[in-house]
Design an enzyme around this catalytic site. Structure first.
Site, PDB file in Angstrom:
ATOM      1  N   HIS A 120       0.843  -1.201   0.000  1.00 17.47           N
ATOM      2  CA  HIS A 120       0.000   0.000   0.000  1.00 17.47           C
ATOM      3  C   HIS A 120       0.881   1.255   0.000  1.00 17.47           C
ATOM      4  O   HIS A 120       0.652   2.188  -0.767  1.00 17.47           O
ATOM      5  CB  HIS A 120      -0.920  -0.037   1.226  1.00 17.47           C
ATOM      6  CG  HIS A 120      -1.712   1.216   1.449  1.00 17.47           C
ATOM      7  ND1 HIS A 120      -3.030   1.334   1.087  1.00 17.47           N
ATOM      8  CD2 HIS A 120      -1.363   2.398   1.995  1.00 17.47           C
ATOM      9  CE1 HIS A 120      -3.455   2.540   1.400  1.00 17.47           C
ATOM     10  NE2 HIS A 120      -2.461   3.216   1.964  1.00 17.47           N
ATOM     11  N   GLU A 121       1.889   1.250   0.851  1.00 16.91           N
ATOM     12  CA  GLU A 121       2.788   2.415   0.927  1.00 16.91           C
ATOM     13  C   GLU A 121       3.584   2.566  -0.368  1.00 16.91           C
ATOM     14  O   GLU A 121       3.797   3.672  -0.861  1.00 16.91           O
ATOM     15  CB  GLU A 121       3.741   2.288   2.116  1.00 16.91           C
ATOM     16  CG  GLU A 121       3.054   2.198   3.473  1.00 16.91           C
ATOM     17  CD  GLU A 121       2.032   3.301   3.697  1.00 16.91           C
ATOM     18  OE1 GLU A 121       2.179   4.379   3.099  1.00 16.91           O
ATOM     19  OE2 GLU A 121       1.075   3.074   4.444  1.00 16.91           O
ATOM     20  N   HIS A 178       1.606   4.292  -2.875  1.00 15.91           N
ATOM     21  CA  HIS A 178       1.663   5.761  -2.770  1.00 15.91           C
ATOM     22  C   HIS A 178       2.901   6.297  -3.478  1.00 15.91           C
ATOM     23  O   HIS A 178       2.865   7.357  -4.102  1.00 15.91           O
ATOM     24  CB  HIS A 178       1.716   6.185  -1.301  1.00 15.91           C
ATOM     25  CG  HIS A 178       0.369   6.191  -0.632  1.00 15.91           C
ATOM     26  ND1 HIS A 178      -0.734   6.793  -1.173  1.00 15.91           N
ATOM     27  CD2 HIS A 178      -0.049   5.662   0.545  1.00 15.91           C
ATOM     28  CE1 HIS A 178      -1.768   6.636  -0.365  1.00 15.91           C
ATOM     29  NE2 HIS A 178      -1.376   5.940   0.688  1.00 15.91           N
ATOM     30  N   GLU A 229      -6.135   7.042  -1.186  1.00 12.29           N
ATOM     31  CA  GLU A 229      -6.103   5.841  -0.345  1.00 12.29           C
ATOM     32  C   GLU A 229      -6.710   4.656  -1.089  1.00 12.29           C
ATOM     33  O   GLU A 229      -6.185   3.552  -1.063  1.00 12.29           O
ATOM     34  CB  GLU A 229      -6.854   6.084   0.972  1.00 12.29           C
ATOM     35  CG  GLU A 229      -6.156   7.049   1.911  1.00 12.29           C
ATOM     36  CD  GLU A 229      -4.739   6.618   2.256  1.00 12.29           C
ATOM     37  OE1 GLU A 229      -4.491   5.411   2.406  1.00 12.29           O
ATOM     38  OE2 GLU A 229      -3.882   7.501   2.345  1.00 12.29           O
TER      39      GLU A 229
END
Lengths: 201, 414
Positions: free
Chosen positions: B144-145, B148, B227
């Site tokens: 997930h990071e 980003h 997100e």
């Protein structure tokens, strides 16, 4: 005077022609560059797989050194790993180049052999209790993951490239400029599904 | 995946241009309100303020944030698994180099990514979260990071936050100036000016007051959609949407528990300063019961409702294949809204297969482990499953009265 008249007449036509032609050329250049970028992406992703396989290849001697002392009853498994590594070396890993099909097969065998090693290592309480083992297991799991994820990224890159290549209007130029279809990494599944079938005894 | 990033950039550029125009407008009217003809000076000042703040965050933003959250760098020696997982996910996402890895000492589980581009990026995770997750869940959180980073959110959100911050600062300063009577002199002189200027002043006042609000809302809305997109990215990189769902569930439960138990405020339960809250993987402001699907995504929240994110991922996990298009479809089914933030041409990208993860088919290692544990039980061993997830196997020779603490989390077995 003789030249000015036709030029003055041709002027607007020429201008329209130049603008349309220039615009078209820009679009084609854009498509071409996009295709080149995607194809380089595929090539780069393929290199990544090699990098990760090389990493795994280099890790094995270390690994064998650690487990050898504990796993005295698993000569067969240990030898299996060594044999698979030799096979990989014979197929050209580490020396660079080599036959791609043989390379893929050998790498599949190595994946299977390492899987078996991890499975039997569970039987050795001494080994499991040693601080080295947890470290080793993590290192091996991660190595296998890195190989798998680099293949996954390769396939993603191929998919992106193929999508780009096959879509209108790029499809008109792709063939013209020699952008060929790239193969997906599929062999992986076949060889790795077979690997665990080898007898454990 | 690649189209998504490409299109993302175009959209982001548009939004940044719009925000710049808003900033210019606020600067202009702020200047005009302070003194007739002060508009251009106001614009210059506003742009300089933004430029300065942006330069600061470009060169030192990540360092300031990491220092403020007391993060310390780790490497393959001190945190082998974490560093390995970060490397794996960088490979899966095709980053040119893995980001730096930091660990934050905090009893609140959370994680964030910062930096300006994939070459200058950092992921940070609290040690509490590290202890809470299985390897696969950790992989999902890191993915997930990395999402980003790959989607360039780290730069984009920094830029938006700097702009919203500049606008808020200008408007705040102006409000105070008026409050302390700065406007009185100005209104006397304007009494003999024309009606046009009065209208201008009124419009200016509204722009300055509501500009800050609009900028903040834009920033928060962008944060929420980012997100979702990072979740979609994590699902694609890991091919394992269920692992992220289960990680988010653990995170939500733990955070809600921590903040209700000790009556903590969001400030106390956040590992980073308040201004950086939007960067975390889950909002630190979670209330107890946030795991239930009830709240609508508030206009002022930095994150979409956690339950909704989990539900979308669970739907993806039920399929053998999925694409960004399927994520958008699941988003629509769960939230009832159209996933308009997903660039339409990314939705055309092909499907990827999900991994056969946990549950139904345990791996050969797992089966072997189960069988051996059965034998041990038969031989009189005591097997204890610690709530933290570790299984402790006590040999039969061990004194039964002796207290045993879990080597992983330190809890004492009954």
């Amino acid at each position: 005077m003789m030249f000015v008249l036709p030029l003055a007449f041709l002027g607007p036509v020429l201008l329209v022609f130049l603008v349309v032609g220039g615009g078209l050329l820009l679009v084609v250049v854009g498509i071409y560059n996009g295709l080149v970028r995607a194809r380089n992406g595929v090539e780069n992703a393929w290199q990544q797989i090699d990098v990760q396989l090389k990493r795994r290849f280099d890790l094995i001697p270390n690994l064998m050194e650690t487990v050898k002392g504990y796993m005295t009853h698993e000569r067969e498994v240990l030898e299996g790993v060594t044999a698979a590594r030799n096979m990989v070396q014979a197929a050209g890993q580490g020396t660079g180049g080599g036959d791609r099909a043989a390379q893929i097969e050998a790498q599949g065998a190595l994946t299977g052999a390492l899987g078996r090693l991890i499975a039997v290592a569970e039987n050795y309480p001494d080994l499991k209790a040693s601080a080295n083992f947890a470290e080793l297991q993590e290192e091996l799991a991660s190595t296998e993951n890195k190989v798998a994820f680099s293949r996954q990224f390769y396939n993603d890159s191929v998919m992106s490239y193929d999508n780009k290549r096959e879509q209108f209007p790029a499809v008109i130029f792709a063939g013209m400029f020699g952008f060929k279809e790239e193969p997906y990494w599929k062999i992986e599944e076949a060889s790795e599904r077979e690997a665990p079938k080898v007898s454990f005894s | 995946m690649f189209e998504l990033i490409h299109r993302n950039r175009r959209r982001s550029a548009l939004l940044v241009v719009a925000m710049t125009l808003l900033l210019v407008a606020v600067g202009f009217f702020a200047g005009e309100l302070l003194g007739s003809g002060g508009g251009p000076l106001g614009i210059v000042f506003a742009l300089a303020l933004m430029g300065g703040l942006f330069a600061l965050s470009w060169f030192a933003g990540d360092k300031v944030l990491l220092a403020a959250s007391k993060a310390r760098p780790v490497d393959g020696e001190s945190a082998p698994q974490l560093v390995n997982v970060v490397e794996e996910m960088s490979i899966a996402a095709g980053l040119s180099k893995p980001p730096a890895v930091y660990v934050i000492e905090s009893n609140v589980p959370n994680a964030f990514a910062t930096g300006r581009d994939p070459e200058h990026a950092t992921v940070a995770i609290t040690d509490r979260l590290l202890a809470l997750l299985s390897r696969e869940e950790l992989q999902a959180v890191i993915a997930h990071e990395i999402g980003h980073i790959k989607h360039r959110d780290i730069l984009y959100m920094t830029l938006l936050s700097v702009m919203a911050g500049s606008i808020a600062l200008l408007s705040d300063v102006l409000m105070r100036w008026f409050w302390w009577g700065g406007g009185r002199r100005r209104s006397r002189t304007s009494s003999d000016s024309g009606q046009g200027e009065l209208v201008l002043l009124l419009v200016g006042f509204l722009v300055v007051v509501f500009g800050a609000l609009v900028a903040r809302l834009v920033y928060l809305a962008a944060s929420r959609t980012r997100e979702y997109m990072a979740d979609a990215g994590a699902a694609v990189f890991t091919r394992n949407p269920l692992a992220l769902a289960s990680a988010l569930e653990k995170l939500g439960a733990e955070q809600a528990g921590a903040s209700s138990e000790q009556g903590k405020t969001a400030r106390a339960s956040s590992p980073v300063p308040p201004s950086a809250r939007a960067m975390l993987i889950v909002s630190p402001a979670l209330k107890a019961g946030a795991g239930k699907r009830s709240q609508s995504p508030g206009l002022f929240s930095t994150h979409p409702p956690l339950a909704e994110r989990i539900e979308i991922l669970r739907q993806l996990g039920g399929q053998p294949n999925f694409s960004y298009g399927d994520y958008a479809g699941a988003f629509k089914r769960v939230s009832g809204k159209r996933a308009s933030f997903f660039p339409s041409d990314a939705l055309g990208e092909g499907a990827v297969s999900t991994m056969s993860f946990n549950a139904d088919e345990p791996a050969a290692t797992e089966l072997r482990r189960e069988a051996l544990d059965g034998l041990r039980r038969g031989a009189g061993w005591r097997l204890w499953d610690c709530p933290c997830g570790a299984r402790i196997k006590l040999p039969m020779e061990l004194d039964r009265e002796r207290a045993v603490a879990c080597p992983r989390c330190g809890q004492v077995a009954e």
